[in-house]
Design a protein around this motif. Structure first.
Motif, PDB file in Angstrom:
ATOM      1  N   GLN A 328       0.833  -1.195   0.000  1.00 16.39           N
ATOM      2  CA  GLN A 328       0.000   0.000   0.000  1.00 16.39           C
ATOM      3  C   GLN A 328       0.874   1.255   0.000  1.00 16.39           C
ATOM      4  O   GLN A 328       0.544   2.254  -0.640  1.00 16.39           O
ATOM      5  N   ALA A 329       1.995   1.223   0.719  1.00 19.22           N
ATOM      6  CA  ALA A 329       2.933   2.347   0.700  1.00 19.22           C
ATOM      7  C   ALA A 329       3.456   2.580  -0.711  1.00 19.22           C
ATOM      8  O   ALA A 329       3.665   3.730  -1.129  1.00 19.22           O
ATOM      9  N   ASP A 330       3.645   1.498  -1.455  1.00 18.69           N
ATOM     10  CA  ASP A 330       4.094   1.627  -2.844  1.00 18.69           C
ATOM     11  C   ASP A 330       3.072   2.368  -3.682  1.00 18.69           C
ATOM     12  O   ASP A 330       3.429   3.178  -4.553  1.00 18.69           O
ATOM     13  N   GLU A 331       1.788   2.101  -3.446  1.00 16.60           N
ATOM     14  CA  GLU A 331       0.744   2.818  -4.186  1.00 16.60           C
ATOM     15  C   GLU A 331       0.776   4.311  -3.883  1.00 16.60           C
ATOM     16  O   GLU A 331       0.656   5.156  -4.777  1.00 16.60           O
ATOM     17  N   PHE A 332       0.935   4.656  -2.606  1.00 17.06           N
ATOM     18  CA  PHE A 332       1.003   6.068  -2.238  1.00 17.06           C
ATOM     19  C   PHE A 332       2.255   6.727  -2.822  1.00 17.06           C
ATOM     20  O   PHE A 332       2.213   7.891  -3.226  1.00 17.06           O
ATOM     21  N   GLU A 333       3.341   5.970  -2.881  1.00 19.78           N
ATOM     22  CA  GLU A 333       4.557   6.536  -3.453  1.00 19.78           C
ATOM     23  C   GLU A 333       4.385   6.798  -4.950  1.00 19.78           C
ATOM     24  O   GLU A 333       4.877   7.802  -5.483  1.00 19.78           O
ATOM     25  N   ALA A 334       3.697   5.897  -5.639  1.00 23.68           N
ATOM     26  CA  ALA A 334       3.427   6.116  -7.058  1.00 23.68           C
ATOM     27  C   ALA A 334       2.571   7.372  -7.256  1.00 23.68           C
ATOM     28  O   ALA A 334       2.790   8.144  -8.194  1.00 23.68           O
ATOM     29  N   GLN A 335       1.594   7.576  -6.362  1.00 21.53           N
ATOM     30  CA  GLN A 335       0.780   8.800  -6.437  1.00 21.53           C
ATOM     31  C   GLN A 335       1.623  10.036  -6.172  1.00 21.53           C
ATOM     32  O   GLN A 335       1.447  11.078  -6.813  1.00 21.53           O
ATOM     33  N   GLU A 336       2.560   9.930  -5.228  1.00 18.07           N
ATOM     34  CA  GLU A 336       3.445  11.045  -4.906  1.00 18.07           C
ATOM     35  C   GLU A 336       4.285  11.434  -6.120  1.00 18.07           C
ATOM     36  O   GLU A 336       4.403  12.621  -6.450  1.00 18.07           O
ATOM     37  N   VAL A 337       4.863  10.439  -6.789  1.00 17.77           N
ATOM     38  CA  VAL A 337       5.689  10.712  -7.971  1.00 17.77           C
ATOM     39  C   VAL A 337       4.856  11.336  -9.079  1.00 17.77           C
ATOM     40  O   VAL A 337       5.274  12.289  -9.746  1.00 17.77           O
ATOM     41  N   ALA A 338       3.634  10.822  -9.283  1.00 17.48           N
ATOM     42  CA  ALA A 338       2.761  11.367 -10.332  1.00 17.48           C
ATOM     43  C   ALA A 338       2.409  12.823 -10.043  1.00 17.48           C
ATOM     44  O   ALA A 338       2.410  13.672 -10.958  1.00 17.48           O
ATOM     45  N   LEU A 339       2.124  13.141  -8.792  1.00 22.41           N
ATOM     46  CA  LEU A 339       1.808  14.529  -8.426  1.00 22.41           C
ATOM     47  C   LEU A 339       3.015  15.429  -8.616  1.00 22.41           C
ATOM     48  O   LEU A 339       2.899  16.568  -9.099  1.00 22.41           O
ATOM     49  N   ARG A 340       4.198  14.940  -8.251  1.00 26.54           N
ATOM     50  CA  ARG A 340       5.402  15.755  -8.393  1.00 26.54           C
ATOM     51  C   ARG A 340       5.680  16.060  -9.866  1.00 26.54           C
ATOM     52  O   ARG A 340       6.092  17.167 -10.223  1.00 26.54           O
ATOM     53  N   ARG A 341       5.468  15.068 -10.726  1.00 22.05           N
ATOM     54  CA  ARG A 341       5.638  15.300 -12.171  1.00 22.05           C
ATOM     55  C   ARG A 341       4.628  16.337 -12.675  1.00 22.05           C
ATOM     56  O   ARG A 341       4.959  17.217 -13.477  1.00 22.05           O
ATOM     57  N   LYS A 342       3.397  16.204 -12.203  1.00 20.95           N
ATOM     58  CA  LYS A 342       2.362  17.142 -12.615  1.00 20.95           C
ATOM     59  C   LYS A 342       2.706  18.568 -12.182  1.00 20.95           C
ATOM     60  O   LYS A 342       2.565  19.526 -12.956  1.00 20.95           O
ATOM     61  N   PHE A 343       3.173  18.715 -10.950  1.00 20.18           N
ATOM     62  CA  PHE A 343       3.524  20.047 -10.448  1.00 20.18           C
ATOM     63  C   PHE A 343       4.666  20.645 -11.250  1.00 20.18           C
ATOM     64  O   PHE A 343       4.635  21.838 -11.598  1.00 20.18           O
ATOM     65  N   ALA A 344       5.668  19.820 -11.555  1.00 14.23           N
ATOM     66  CA  ALA A 344       6.815  20.330 -12.316  1.00 14.23           C
ATOM     67  C   ALA A 344       6.384  20.782 -13.710  1.00 14.23           C
ATOM     68  O   ALA A 344       6.799  21.843 -14.196  1.00 14.23           O
ATOM     69  N   GLU A 345       5.517  19.978 -14.333  1.00 16.41           N
ATOM     70  CA  GLU A 345       5.061  20.327 -15.683  1.00 16.41           C
ATOM     71  C   GLU A 345       4.230  21.603 -15.679  1.00 16.41           C
ATOM     72  O   GLU A 345       4.432  22.489 -16.525  1.00 16.41           O
ATOM     73  N   SER A 346       3.325  21.751 -14.723  1.00 16.58           N
ATOM     74  CA  SER A 346       2.469  22.941 -14.672  1.00 16.58           C
ATOM     75  C   SER A 346       3.257  24.194 -14.302  1.00 16.58           C
ATOM     76  O   SER A 346       2.880  25.301 -14.683  1.00 16.58           O
ATOM     77  N   ALA A 347       4.372  24.031 -13.570  1.00 21.08           N
ATOM     78  CA  ALA A 347       5.180  25.193 -13.164  1.00 21.08           C
ATOM     79  C   ALA A 347       6.301  25.477 -14.151  1.00 21.08           C
ATOM     80  O   ALA A 347       7.083  26.426 -13.946  1.00 21.08           O
ATOM     81  N   GLY A 348       6.431  24.680 -15.207  1.00 18.93           N
ATOM     82  CA  GLY A 348       7.468  24.912 -16.206  1.00 18.93           C
ATOM     83  C   GLY A 348       8.848  24.515 -15.726  1.00 18.93           C
ATOM     84  O   GLY A 348       9.862  25.059 -16.205  1.00 18.93           O
ATOM     85  N   LEU A 349       8.943  23.540 -14.806  1.00 14.66           N
ATOM     86  CA  LEU A 349      10.226  23.091 -14.279  1.00 14.66           C
ATOM     87  C   LEU A 349      10.576  21.713 -14.829  1.00 14.66           C
ATOM     88  O   LEU A 349       9.706  20.960 -15.266  1.00 14.66           O
ATOM     89  N   GLN A 350      11.863  21.409 -14.802  1.00 11.39           N
ATOM     90  CA  GLN A 350      12.304  20.070 -15.153  1.00 11.39           C
ATOM     91  C   GLN A 350      12.022  19.134 -13.975  1.00 11.39           C
ATOM     92  O   GLN A 350      12.257  19.495 -12.813  1.00 11.39           O
ATOM     93  N   TYR A 351      11.552  17.941 -14.273  1.00  8.68           N
ATOM     94  CA  TYR A 351      11.220  17.005 -13.190  1.00  8.68           C
ATOM     95  C   TYR A 351      12.434  16.702 -12.327  1.00  8.68           C
ATOM     96  O   TYR A 351      12.310  16.510 -11.106  1.00  8.68           O
ATOM     97  N   GLU A 352      13.634  16.668 -12.936  1.00 11.20           N
ATOM     98  CA  GLU A 352      14.834  16.356 -12.175  1.00 11.20           C
ATOM     99  C   GLU A 352      15.083  17.362 -11.062  1.00 11.20           C
ATOM    100  O   GLU A 352      15.731  17.050 -10.072  1.00 11.20           O
TER     101      GLU A 352
END
Length: 502
Positions: A328-352
């Protein structure tokens, strides 16, 4: 017997005309009196990763295979006219009768007719026992839908009687408390049989198990309250439980509570209850509902403690809970990564730039951009996701540690004489090692994984050794990358087996 049933009997007993088999769909349509797909309507579930599905499918098949012996032919006293017909059916299906299942089916249906003529109670073990034989013959003739409808007819009767209002005629068919609990035992057996026949429909199977388990759990809760024990209350997350003779001692922030074990509350349906709970947890994994699977395992482990179940079964249930919480922690971590990618894309930042919390903390400019580009609702969702992930990892760690603590408290002769206990301790040690590896705590992870390997070899747990070697390989690779100045923590998918053993 209903006219439709007689029609089915005649059609089912006709020899098949080559090259076609018996027209099962037509027979099913005539025989069916109930439709489980209308009685239990499970919601559509989203698609999930293949790992829980494969693990759970193995679990479900093994659990069902080990439980099938419960659908036995009950040996009871029948009216002489019924017994005479039954002897013909038993002879026909035996080796001496050349395993003539069609002829046996004919006799068992005739026996049901005779039961109706002489007034045998349809709720009795005698009547339902003959119905079970009818269902078994349908199975042997590969008429599985007809078999399912027979078992459904029995299960529907049990549900009707067990859930009837106290002043209703159906409720008055229950003679006393012991009779009610006997019916619950039989009801759970039928539920497990229906799950076996509907194994390709996990959502339906989940609904069936939930419906029948609720009745058993209500019975347990009533008796626990009558005995002055807590009914289904989950202790706080920071509690510690120890077993002392016939009691369970809970310690929470210095406050100690003693709960007396009450194995009699689960009798005579303890085995059926825990097998059904095990199946429900496995099916929840299969459909990707890890949150529900975790809740089932928590409730099951608490009940097993109160029911004074065998130590190795309690340990395995707790170990499985740790594995579920980690997945279940793995599922939450996958959601965390997806949100971080979304935030970077919407803010015009590189995911790295925002790949990890540490990188984000070192980049004030990225923090300012994200502060302005991310809505308050998304910030709350992100914070809750990280909190849930960390909580699951924390609880998974506690679950594995509790297995080791519980095992240490067992008498030496009990622990050494039970191979299942040794295997469960090896699995819990492995689980702790994987958790610490995921947290990049390499020294502790290596020590635990090596210890698990030694334990597995000493108790012949060969199937776990390959998993341990794989995790050690990942650990050595990450440590090497760390020394070379590369990123040492690989956030790949979590790999952990869930072993449910009987």
């Amino acid at each position: 017997m209903l006219p439709a049933t007689r029609t089915v009997a005649r059609r089912a007993l006709r020899p098949p005309a080559p090259p076609r088999r018996v027209p099962q769909l037509h027979i099913t349509r005539l025989y069916s009196q109930y439709n489980y797909h209308h009685q239990y309507q499970a919601p559509n579930q989203p698609r999930h990763s293949w790992l829980p599905r494969i693990l759970a499918s193995l679990v479900v098949l093994s659990a069902i295979g080990g439980y099938s012996f419960y659908m036995f032919w009950p040996h009871h006293t029948f009216p002489s006219s019924v017994a005479k017909i039954l002897r013909k059916g038993l002879w026909a299906e035996s080796d001496k009768g050349e395993n003539d299942y069609q002829l046996a089916l004919k006799h068992y249906l005739e026996a049901l007719d005779e039961c109706n003529n002489v007034g045998v109670d349809k709720l009795s073990d005698e009547y339902t026992g003959i119905q079970l034989k009818v269902g078994e013959m349908f199975e042997r003739l590969n008429m599985l839908q007809d078999a399912a409808f027979v078992y459904n007819e029995i299960g529907t009767l049990y549900l009707t009687v067990l859930t009837a209002p106290a002043d209703s005629p159906q409720h008055k068919r229950i003679r006393d408390r012991d009779h009610r609990r006997h019916l619950i035992q039989k009801d759970l057996r039928i539920a497990i049989k229906l799950v076996e026949l509907n194994r390709n429909d996990p959502n339906l199977s989940k609904a069936i198990l939930l419906t029948h388990l609720i009745i058993a759990q209500d019975e347990v809760n009533r008796q626990l309250k009558a005995n002055g024990s807590p009914a289904g209350a989950t202790p706080p997350n920071d509690y510690r439980a120890t077993v002392e003779n016939d009691s369970i001692v809970l310690t929470n922030n210095g406050v100690t509570t003693t709960i007396k074990k009450t194995p009699e509350v689960w009798e005579p349906f303890a085995d059926e209850f825990f097998n059904a709970m095990d199946l429900l947890g496995a099916i929840c994994i299969q459909i990707g509902d890890l949150a529900m699977a975790s809740r089932v395992k928590i409730s099951m482990t608490e009940a097993m403690l109160l029911a004074d179940a065998e130590p190795h079964k309690i340990l395995m249930s707790q170990c499985n809970l740790g594995s579920l919480l980690y997945l279940q922690a793995d599922e939450f971590e996958a959601q965390e990564v997806a949100l971080r990618r979304k935030f970077a894309e919407s803010a015009g930042l590189q995911y790295e730039q925002v790949k990890t919390e540490d990188l984000l903390g070192q980049n004030k400019q990225a923090q300012e951009v994200l502060e302005q580009g991310v809505s308050d609702e998304e910030k709350i969702l992100y914070a809750n996701t990280i909190s849930s992930k960390n909580k699951c990892i924390q609880l998974a760690t506690k679950s594995f540690e509790s297995v080791l603590d519980f095992a240490r408290g067992l008498p030496v002769d009990v622990a050494n004489s039970n191979g299942n206990i040794n295997q469960t301790v090896a699995l819990a040690t492995y689980g702790l090692g994987v958790v610490h590896l995921h947290l990049a705590e390499y020294e502790k992870a290596e020590r635990l994984l090596r210890e698990s390997r030694v334990r597995s070899k000493s108790c012949g747990y060969d199937e776990l050794i390959g998993e341990i070697e794989r995790e050690l390989g990942k650990l050595f690779k990450e440590k090497k990358n760390l020394k070379e100045g590369k990123e040492g923590k690989d956030k790949g998918p979590i790999q952990m087996d869930i072993h449910l053993k009987k």
